[in-house]
Design an enzyme around this catalytic site. Structure first.
Site, short mmCIF file in Angstrom:
data_model
loop_
_atom_site.label_atom_id
_atom_site.label_comp_id
_atom_site.label_asym_id
_atom_site.label_seq_id
_atom_site.Cartn_x
_atom_site.Cartn_y
_atom_site.Cartn_z
N TYR A 1 0.81 -1.20 0.00
CA TYR A 1 0.00 0.00 0.00
C TYR A 1 0.86 1.27 0.00
CZ TYR A 1 1.00 -0.90 4.93
OH TYR A 1 1.62 -1.16 6.11
N SER B 1 8.32 1.17 7.91
CA SER B 1 8.07 0.34 6.74
C SER B 1 6.75 -0.38 6.90
CB SER B 1 9.18 -0.69 6.59
OG SER B 1 9.11 -1.60 7.67
N LYS B 2 6.22 -0.77 5.76
CA LYS B 2 4.96 -1.48 5.78
C LYS B 2 5.12 -2.76 6.58
CE LYS B 2 5.09 0.01 1.09
NZ LYS B 2 5.04 -0.26 -0.32
N ARG B 3 6.24 -3.37 6.35
CA ARG B 3 6.43 -4.68 6.93
C ARG B 3 6.48 -4.66 8.45
NH1 ARG B 3 10.97 -9.13 5.30
NH2 ARG B 3 10.33 -10.57 6.91
N GLY C 1 3.04 -2.05 9.83
CA GLY C 1 1.65 -2.37 9.53
C GLY C 1 0.79 -1.18 9.16
#
Length: 496
Positions: free
Chosen positions: A15, A247-249, A252
RNA sequence: GGCCCCUUCGUCUAGCGGUUAGGACGUCGGCCUCUCACGCCGGUAACACGAGUUCGAUUCUCGUAGGGGUCACCA
């Protein structure tokens, strides 16, 4: 001065997150400020990880934020032939060469160097292969990558004047002969990105400092390709409280733009907050309209140091950076009602609380009510949640409100229905007559007005706190008020 | 580890040789008041450290420490 052309080139592997949004915002601001163009380019060369879902999400996120682009979206994969042609050209001109070293060999050397605590760089084994040697290997069907030949003779360093960081230089010696095309024939990011920027006539590359290390190598490619080197501006990164890159990872949804949309943020409030994360003006202005921000923005005022996105996990009050929330609140209570109303409408519709006459015969009531309750709300979602009692009968009661303002006074069981009678009997029903009625009644009963007022609030809105009860009573309306006071009081005294 | 970047209140930051180091958010106290919020008033809180340059360093230089980024046939 030539046209300003900037780009936002996300890779569609997830995203849109706030770091990306901020990069997009800064590029957008710069383009708007200089009457330039913002080009959106989807860098989807990594077929493994790129998804259509991600592309849609990124586009939706940018649109929601109001960051419109002028060209694109272009897709990097559509230009693979150009990337390959560029590599071939470098090969033909002797500025790149084929390398037959296997991944395993290189991995081995790298590890050996690392364990010996030495710096590892490609040793250039294949750099000086003769045409015959190269041809012989190809004839044997050996796979090869294409490496860019870094000229170690000349000037000694490659340097550029970054608009944020100032002069940055790096010696050629620190740059290895890097791979530009994989053994399967697919060109790599470093090359693609430059080829695309040349084609798109990008004048300013505004990106995160995580790309600082790429810049020198890319400048070498620009030169080798005979192209004009663009201006660079490397923005500081945004880190979490533990100073790790967000980060997205690892973070979240809290870093997803979509999360803010869902949680009822106003898109411009998020932009305003993001703009302040690493950029400021001398006069410390913090709230900007679009036009003001575009006018005030400049690359040179971007901070050099990384900034921290200040959010505590699991904090119900501050579900994200408190400053972001406070900016959102600011807009929520100061923006023109004409702009706010449609946004509230969306939320009420989503919650099944919308009635069409709010747009028609009851429009005035709707606007006034939203205006009345907005000053203590934090997000758009609050209108449907904390504000539910204004739009529906099935609102919930806060335990504390019931305990403190209802159960504490047993007599309210009769006082509040009596209040209903008196409100029903008022010749005129407005906040002034309501106030007179309530205060009068309290006086007659010989009690503090607050007992009656707060009790009424708890019963008719379910809440411990809210706007002036007299105005609330007017907003809720006589019929509903009377009804609630009569029928919702007694049940509160009954144990579950 | 190599290379590169960075370092002012808890957080975002102003400052560009001489300031009581300012603002915002948060936090604490007060006013207002039917509650809560808004609003207003006030408090708390920072120049990483060490040398130099200078009459004078938060500001300039160099070190030290700390943090970050990057070192792929990812982008």
């Amino acid at each position: 001065m030539s046209e300003v052309r900037v780009r936002f080139p996300p890779s569609p592997t997830g995203y849109l997150h706030i770091g990306g949004a901020r990069t997009a915002l800064y590029n957008w601001l710069y383009a708007r400020k200089h009457n330039g163009k913002l080009i959106l380019r989807i860098e989807d060369t990594d077929a493994e990880r790129s998804t259509q879902e991600s592309i849609d999400g990124i586009l939706k996120g940018l649109k929601w934020l109001g960051l419109n682009w002028d060209e694109g979206p272009y897709f990097q994969t559509a230009f693979t032939h150009e990337h390959k042609a560029a590599a071939q050209r470098l090969l033909d001109e002797g500025l790149a060469y084929k390398c037959f070293c296997t991944k395993e060999e290189l991995e081995h050397k790298r590890e050996a160097a690392l364990s010996a605590k030495r710096d590892y760089k490609y040793d250039g084994s294949c750099r000086n292969l003769t045409a015959e040697e190269t041809a012989a290997r190809e004839a044997r069907g050996l796979p090869c990558v294409i490496r860019f030949k870094v000229d170690r003779q000349a000037p000694g360093t490659v340097s550029f004047n970054d608009h944020v960081l100032g002069v940055i230089s790096r010696t050629y010696n620190d740059i290895e002969d890097f791979v530009i095309v994989r053994s399967n024939g697919k060109p790599l990011y470093l090359l693609c990105n430059v080829v695309d920027d040349i084609r798109d006539r990008i004048s300013h590359v505004i990106r995160g400092q995580d790309h600082l290390g790429n810049t020198a190598r890319q400048i070498l490619i620009y030169r080798a390709l005979g192209a004009r080197v663009p201006e660079f501006a490397h923005m500081p990164l945004t880190l979490d409280l533990k100073k790790a890159k967000i980060s997205k990872r690892s973070h979240g949804e809290i870093v997803a733009v979509q999360f803010y949309q869902q949680r009822g943020f106003l898109p411009w409030a998020l932009c305003n907050f993001l703009a302040l994360l690493g950029w400021s003006t001398t006069d410390n202005q913090e709230i900007f309209s679009r036009e003001e921000l575009i006018k005030a923005f400049s690359l040179e005022r971007i901070n050099k140091a990384n900034s921290i996105f200040n959010y505590q996990k699991d904090n119900p009050k501050f579900f994200t950076d408190p400053k972001a929330i406070s900016i959102n609140e600011h807009y929520l209570r100061t923006m023109p009602m004409a702009e706010l109303a449609p946004l509230v409408k969306e939320r009420l519709q989503a919650a099944g609380l919308w009635q069409d006459d709010y747009d028609g015969s009851r429009r005035e009531w709707f606007i006034n009510t939203v205006d009345l309750i907005r000053s203590r709300f934090h997000t758009l979602n609050d209108f449907a949640e904390m504000g539910r009692a204004y739009f529906a009968e099935d609102y919930e009661f806060e335990a504390r409100a019931v305990r403190k303002n209802v159960l504490k006074h047993e007599e309210l069981k009769t006082w509040l229905p009596a209040l209903a009678d008196s409100l029903e009997a008022l010749p005129e029903y407005n906040h002034e007559t309501i106030e007179a009625a309530m205060r009068g009644m309290a006086e007659d009963l010989g009690i503090k007005p607050g007992i009656l007022i707060n009790g009424a609030r708890a019963v008719t809105t379910g809440r411990l706190a809210g706007p002036s009860m007299f105005e609330v009573a007017e907003a809720i309306g006589r019929e509903r008020m009377v009804n609630r006071l009569r029928h919702k009081t007694a049940p509160l005294y009954e144990p579950d």
